[in-house]
Design an enzyme around this catalytic site. Structure first.
Site, PDB file in Angstrom:
ATOM      1  CD  GLU A 351      40.702 -44.647 -19.049  1.00 19.90           C
ATOM      2  OE1 GLU A 351      40.687 -45.754 -18.502  1.00 19.90           O
ATOM      3  OE2 GLU A 351      40.946 -43.585 -18.440  1.00 19.90           O
TER       4      GLU A 351
HETATM    5  C1  TNX Z   1      43.832 -45.833 -16.581  1.00 18.99           C
HETATM    6  S1  TNX Z   1      46.192 -45.322 -18.171  1.00 18.99           S
HETATM    7  C2  TNX Z   1      43.950 -44.497 -16.915  1.00 18.99           C
HETATM    8  C3  TNX Z   1      43.999 -43.496 -15.840  1.00 18.99           C
HETATM    9  C4  TNX Z   1      43.821 -44.111 -14.485  1.00 18.99           C
HETATM   10  C5  TNX Z   1      44.602 -45.404 -14.401  1.00 18.99           C
HETATM   11  C6  TNX Z   1      44.568 -46.025 -13.053  1.00 18.99           C
HETATM   12  C7  TNX Z   1      45.357 -44.311 -18.778  1.00 18.99           C
HETATM   13  C8  TNX Z   1      45.883 -43.759 -19.984  1.00 18.99           C
HETATM   14  N1  TNX Z   1      44.191 -44.027 -18.175  1.00 18.99           N
HETATM   15  O1  TNX Z   1      43.042 -42.502 -16.075  1.00 18.99           O
HETATM   16  O2  TNX Z   1      44.279 -43.216 -13.536  1.00 18.99           O
HETATM   17  O3  TNX Z   1      44.076 -46.293 -15.341  1.00 18.99           O
HETATM   18  O4  TNX Z   1      45.409 -47.118 -12.982  1.00 18.99           O
END
Ligand code: TNX
Length: 545
Positions: A351
């Site tokens: 992300e």
């Molecule tokens: C996605 S999974 C994210 C996290 C959040 C999560 C909540 C991932 C690599 N990134 O930053 O906490 O979803 O479910």
């Protein structure tokens, strides 16, 4: 019984515990409640649990002969001369003594009877983590090639004993183990759980509690998500404000916290005593608000943002063109690598929506080289496959049914190029996903994940175009935006975590929801005896109370 809890007040907790004790059959003089007999396929008071009725399902089970019984005179006989075998013997004694009330001395003398922990099996098929357990009238013998196998065999022994063995006070026996042989070894080398200690901070004691729980199901990796926008959780001497300032808060504005180096070493030591390798994660270059808030110079505009206590993602990025960014990454990884005996360092990479694509690729090149320079193997979330994974890098897949074809193809292409994958599909093993619409805790961005959905998939064939040989293993992450205590972690992790552990350990040939749900149901009273406040999924035939 309370299924979902929205408030943490003392009274419901107490009532809940009393009901759970009743469910465990403890209030009725150690008798197994009627429903449990059905759920454990024929287990009746006094007769042992059928061999193999454990989680994860063992590779091979041959019931045979009379049961073994632990009695007041039982000795735990360990391989003389092996310090590790002795420690495992002491650990087993620590599990058994409070509930049995027996002395259970640990001795290096092999009298041929009692509980025997033997190293040095010649069966190479057992590998480093496999074991055999042979139970007969006078003895139960666990044999393995290495201590990790012995430890996993001890978890099998524990689960073959009545649930009350997990209690902290003396219980009525008998303490029988069905006769026969279990021969067992894991399907995958990487079987993990991740704990997000950034969104909410968890104390060393809370982490140890989770370690004990995941060890019971033969997991061997504890991934700690040590940094994110909301908190930096590990002391770094060369950048002291990361923890001292960046660790000061958490989601919702609570006090947060961080691990000193000695706290972290204690977690690593405790994990190792349960044959778990700690995989520390510093999430880069996004998810870095806590670091950016701690040091103005890490920001492109030289201005530190405020600390963040919300739950948005994707808004922060390290300043990838600045040289100081790489001094920072190098110092952090160097100090973390020095504290971490395990082979992996996880550098996140997910992300990074506030980092341009080219900047992201250039950053991940440099960050991976830094990990390599400090002698560690890179792990990254699967977005790493959109950059250039170095040879030997591991990508952790967290996509779900709605993940687009292009993203999946990128992962498959990386696998074809040799990148190994750890599977954490969000709509299967993200333990922070709600079970259903009534679940009070957790998130639902990947949908609701009931117990069957969580269990019913095959890691070996899950990703199209990815051969089974590219799969290193399975990991169940738990993100803590909504979770503030061990109790809340447990409501989400149980009962899905044992299913993730089984997907990592058991041969595909044992995979069968109808059989699994019965074995899982039999874990219910064990969860209760351990004080685990689990979700009583309507899909599982829990013993009636
Ligand atoms: C996605 S999974 C994210 C996290 C959040 C999560 C909540 C991932 C690599 N990134 O930053 O906490 O979803 O479910």
């Amino acid at each position: 019984m309370r299924v979902h809890r929205t408030q943490r007040t003392a009274l419901p907790r107490l009532l809940g515990s009393l009901l759970l004790l009743t469910a465990a059959g403890i209030s009725s003089a150690g008798a197994v409640p009627q429903g449990a007999a059905a759920a454990t396929s024929g287990q009746a008071a006094g007769s042992p649990r059928p061999l193999g009725q454990i989680v994860p399902a063992p590779a091979r089970v041959s019931p045979d002969g009379s049961p073994y019984a632990i009695t007041a005179g039982t000795k735990i006989r360990v391989d003389d001369g092996s310090r590790e075998a002795r420690k495992i013997g002491d650990y087993l004694a620590g599990v058994l003594r409070p509930s049995t009330g027996y002395d259970l001395p640990v001795t290096g003398h092999d009298g041929g009877d009692g509980i025997r922990l033997r190293l040095g099996s010649h069966d190479s098929a057992l590998g480093a983590e496999g074991y055999t357990l042979r139970s007969a009238r006078g003895s139960v013998t666990i044999t393995a090639r290495g201590p990790a196998g012995l430890f996993h065999g001890v978890q099998t022994l524990r689960q073959l004993l009545p649930d009350q063995v997990e209690m902290n006070s003396r219980q009525k026996g008998p303490w029988k183990v069905a006769g026969g042989t279990v021969t067992d070894a894991p399907r995958y080398a990487y079987r993990g759980a991740m704990l997000d200690v950034s969104r909410h901070f968890f104390s060393v004691a809370e982490v140890k509690r989770y370690i004990d729980q995941i060890a019971l199901y033969k997991m061997n990796k504890l991934h700690l998500h040590l940094s994110d926008d909301q908190g930096w959780r590990i002391a770094i001497d060369s950048w002291p404000r990361l923890a001292a300032y960046g660790g000061q808060t958490e989601v919702g504005g609570g006090a947060g916290g961080y691990y000193t180096k000695s706290d972290y070493k204690e977690i690593v030591r405790y994990a190792a005593s349960r044959y778990l390798e700690v995989v520390p994660e510093i999430d880069l270059p996004g998810h870095t608000n806590a670091a950016l808030a701690s040091y103005a110079k890490l920001n492109c505009d030289g201005a530190a943002p405020p600390l963040y206590t919300g739950t948005n993602v994707g808004f922060s990025s390290l300043c990838t063109p600045k040289a100081v960014t790489y001094d920072f990454v190098n110092d952090v990884i160097r100090e973390l690598a020095a504290l971490t005996p395990g082979r992996y360092i996880h550098i996140g990479g997910d992300e990074a929506r506030s980092t341009g694509h080219d900047d992201y690729v250039a950053f991940m090149d440099k960050a991976q080289a830094i990990v390599g320079k400090h002698g560690k193997t890179v792990v990254g979330w699967h977005q790493l496959t959109g950059a250039k994974p170095v040879a030997g890098a591991v990508a952790q897949y967290w996509g779900y049914d709605a993940t687009g074809a292009a993203e999946r193809k990128q992962v498959a292409d990386a696998a074809a190029n040799g990148t190994k994958l750890v599977l954490s599909p969000a709509d299967r093993v993200y333990l922070d996903m709600k079970y259903d619409k009534d679940t009070a805790l957790g998130l639902a961005w990947a949908g609701y994940v009931e117990v069957q959905r969580s269990y019913d998939w095959n890691p070996g064939t899950y990703l199209e175009g990815v051969p089974g040989s590219s799969i290193l293993g399975v990991e169940a992450p738990i993100w803590s935006e909504t979770l503030t205590s061990s109790d809340e972690i447990e409501q989400m992790a149980f009962p899905r975590l044992p299913g993730a552990a089984e997907l990592g350990w058991s041969p595909a040939s044992t995979h069968d929801w109808d059989a699994y749900k019965v074995r899982l149901a039999a874990q219910g009273p064990r969860f209760s005896a351990l004080g685990i406040d689990y979700y009583r999924s309507p899909q599982v035939p829990w013993p009636t109370q």
